[in-house]
Motif scaffolding. Sequence first.
Motif, PDB file in Angstrom:
ATOM      1  N   ALA A   5      -4.586   0.464  -3.302  1.00 45.08           N
ATOM      2  CA  ALA A   5      -4.767  -0.736  -4.294  1.00 45.08           C
ATOM      3  C   ALA A   5      -3.713  -1.481  -4.117  1.00 45.08           C
ATOM      4  O   ALA A   5      -3.847  -2.726  -4.203  1.00 45.08           O
ATOM      5  CB  ALA A   5      -4.896   0.024  -5.648  1.00 45.08           C
ATOM      6  N   TRP A   6      -2.378  -1.280  -4.030  1.00 45.21           N
ATOM      7  CA  TRP A   6      -1.278  -2.136  -4.137  1.00 45.21           C
ATOM      8  C   TRP A   6      -1.404  -2.751  -2.686  1.00 45.21           C
ATOM      9  O   TRP A   6      -1.086  -3.913  -2.492  1.00 45.21           O
ATOM     10  CB  TRP A   6       0.195  -1.315  -3.922  1.00 45.21           C
ATOM     11  CG  TRP A   6       0.615  -1.061  -5.555  1.00 45.21           C
ATOM     12  CD1 TRP A   6       0.523   0.090  -6.095  1.00 45.21           C
ATOM     13  CD2 TRP A   6       0.951  -2.029  -6.381  1.00 45.21           C
ATOM     14  NE1 TRP A   6       0.729  -0.100  -7.315  1.00 45.21           N
ATOM     15  CE2 TRP A   6       1.362  -1.539  -7.564  1.00 45.21           C
ATOM     16  CE3 TRP A   6       1.359  -3.604  -6.378  1.00 45.21           C
ATOM     17  CZ2 TRP A   6       1.816  -2.086  -8.813  1.00 45.21           C
ATOM     18  CZ3 TRP A   6       1.669  -4.028  -7.620  1.00 45.21           C
ATOM     19  CH2 TRP A   6       1.836  -3.439  -8.607  1.00 45.21           C
ATOM     20  N   THR A   7      -1.642  -2.113  -1.440  1.00 48.63           N
ATOM     21  CA  THR A   7      -1.840  -2.829  -0.314  1.00 48.63           C
ATOM     22  C   THR A   7      -2.925  -3.920  -0.298  1.00 48.63           C
ATOM     23  O   THR A   7      -2.721  -4.939   0.425  1.00 48.63           O
ATOM     24  CB  THR A   7      -2.182  -1.993   0.851  1.00 48.63           C
ATOM     25  OG1 THR A   7      -0.878  -0.640   0.680  1.00 48.63           O
ATOM     26  CG2 THR A   7      -2.031  -2.513   2.121  1.00 48.63           C
ATOM     27  N   ALA A   8      -4.038  -3.623  -1.000  1.00 43.16           N
ATOM     28  CA  ALA A   8      -4.917  -4.521  -1.081  1.00 43.16           C
ATOM     29  C   ALA A   8      -4.737  -5.682  -1.647  1.00 43.16           C
ATOM     30  O   ALA A   8      -4.823  -6.837  -1.617  1.00 43.16           O
ATOM     31  CB  ALA A   8      -6.418  -3.897  -1.471  1.00 43.16           C
ATOM     32  N   PHE A   9      -3.788  -5.438  -2.982  1.00 44.14           N
ATOM     33  CA  PHE A   9      -3.366  -6.525  -3.990  1.00 44.14           C
ATOM     34  C   PHE A   9      -2.445  -7.570  -3.184  1.00 44.14           C
ATOM     35  O   PHE A   9      -2.455  -8.660  -3.011  1.00 44.14           O
ATOM     36  CB  PHE A   9      -2.808  -6.090  -5.030  1.00 44.14           C
ATOM     37  CG  PHE A   9      -2.171  -6.889  -5.948  1.00 44.14           C
ATOM     38  CD1 PHE A   9      -2.910  -7.907  -6.757  1.00 44.14           C
ATOM     39  CD2 PHE A   9      -0.836  -7.075  -6.092  1.00 44.14           C
ATOM     40  CE1 PHE A   9      -2.252  -8.786  -7.525  1.00 44.14           C
ATOM     41  CE2 PHE A   9      -0.329  -8.240  -6.803  1.00 44.14           C
ATOM     42  CZ  PHE A   9      -0.879  -9.041  -7.435  1.00 44.14           C
ATOM     43  N   VAL A  10      -1.617  -6.870  -2.312  1.00 43.96           N
ATOM     44  CA  VAL A  10      -0.394  -7.709  -1.631  1.00 43.96           C
ATOM     45  C   VAL A  10      -1.469  -8.467  -0.639  1.00 43.96           C
ATOM     46  O   VAL A  10      -0.976  -9.604  -0.317  1.00 43.96           O
ATOM     47  CB  VAL A  10       0.476  -6.614  -0.862  1.00 43.96           C
ATOM     48  CG1 VAL A  10       1.279  -7.751  -0.131  1.00 43.96           C
ATOM     49  CG2 VAL A  10       1.528  -6.407  -2.149  1.00 43.96           C
ATOM     50  N   ILE A  11      -2.323  -7.876   0.164  1.00 39.69           N
ATOM     51  CA  ILE A  11      -2.875  -8.597   1.258  1.00 39.69           C
ATOM     52  C   ILE A  11      -3.636  -9.678   0.710  1.00 39.69           C
ATOM     53  O   ILE A  11      -3.617 -10.778   1.175  1.00 39.69           O
ATOM     54  CB  ILE A  11      -3.858  -7.590   2.008  1.00 39.69           C
ATOM     55  CG1 ILE A  11      -2.982  -6.673   2.825  1.00 39.69           C
ATOM     56  CG2 ILE A  11      -5.082  -8.430   2.941  1.00 39.69           C
ATOM     57  CD1 ILE A  11      -3.765  -5.670   3.623  1.00 39.69           C
TER      58      ILE A  11
END
Length: 191
Positions: A5-11
């Motif tokens: 989820a954090w990775t998707a948010f940062v992307i």
Amino acid sequence: MGAVAWTAFVIALVALVAWYLSYTAARLDRLHTKVEGSVSALDAQLVRRAEVVREVAGSGALDPASSALLADAASASLDAADSTSPGEELRADGIGDQRAAVESTLTQVICTTLTPDVIAELRDENSGWPDVVERLRSAGQRVEIARRFHNDAVRDVRRLRHRPPVRFLRLAGHTALPSVIEFDDRLPDGL
């Protein structure tokens, strides 16, 4: 929140910032193109006005001194237009101070020589020159409109270029900051 989820948010955040910067850079490019086009349009309208003034000077409807003054001022305007191309003028932030002074002088000569009485005589159907007076009025109005349009485009560019992300990331590159063009372009009374 998991790592995915954090990775998707940062992307998503990086994509949003990249889109904003790309959109802003493209908008800035369009605005600079608009400024370049407005300089060309203003140049064309100034040339048109000078040609009409030269036609009025050669009409024989004015006294010789007024005709000579108008012809000299119109010729100076046309010479100033021929001395540089619109692309060079844009790199010099508009039409330049020297050209603006020549155009202001032409306006002052028009206002001095074409008094309301002279304009009324030229507009008389028996004079044979009412169409020339109308073309002069039209050319003068087009110069005013073209200068205002250019100055509005310059203000739009300046407003966008003064935003912090545009300045900090140098989205304008090495493009010169355009400046407004100020010169006397009023129409004589009675025209």
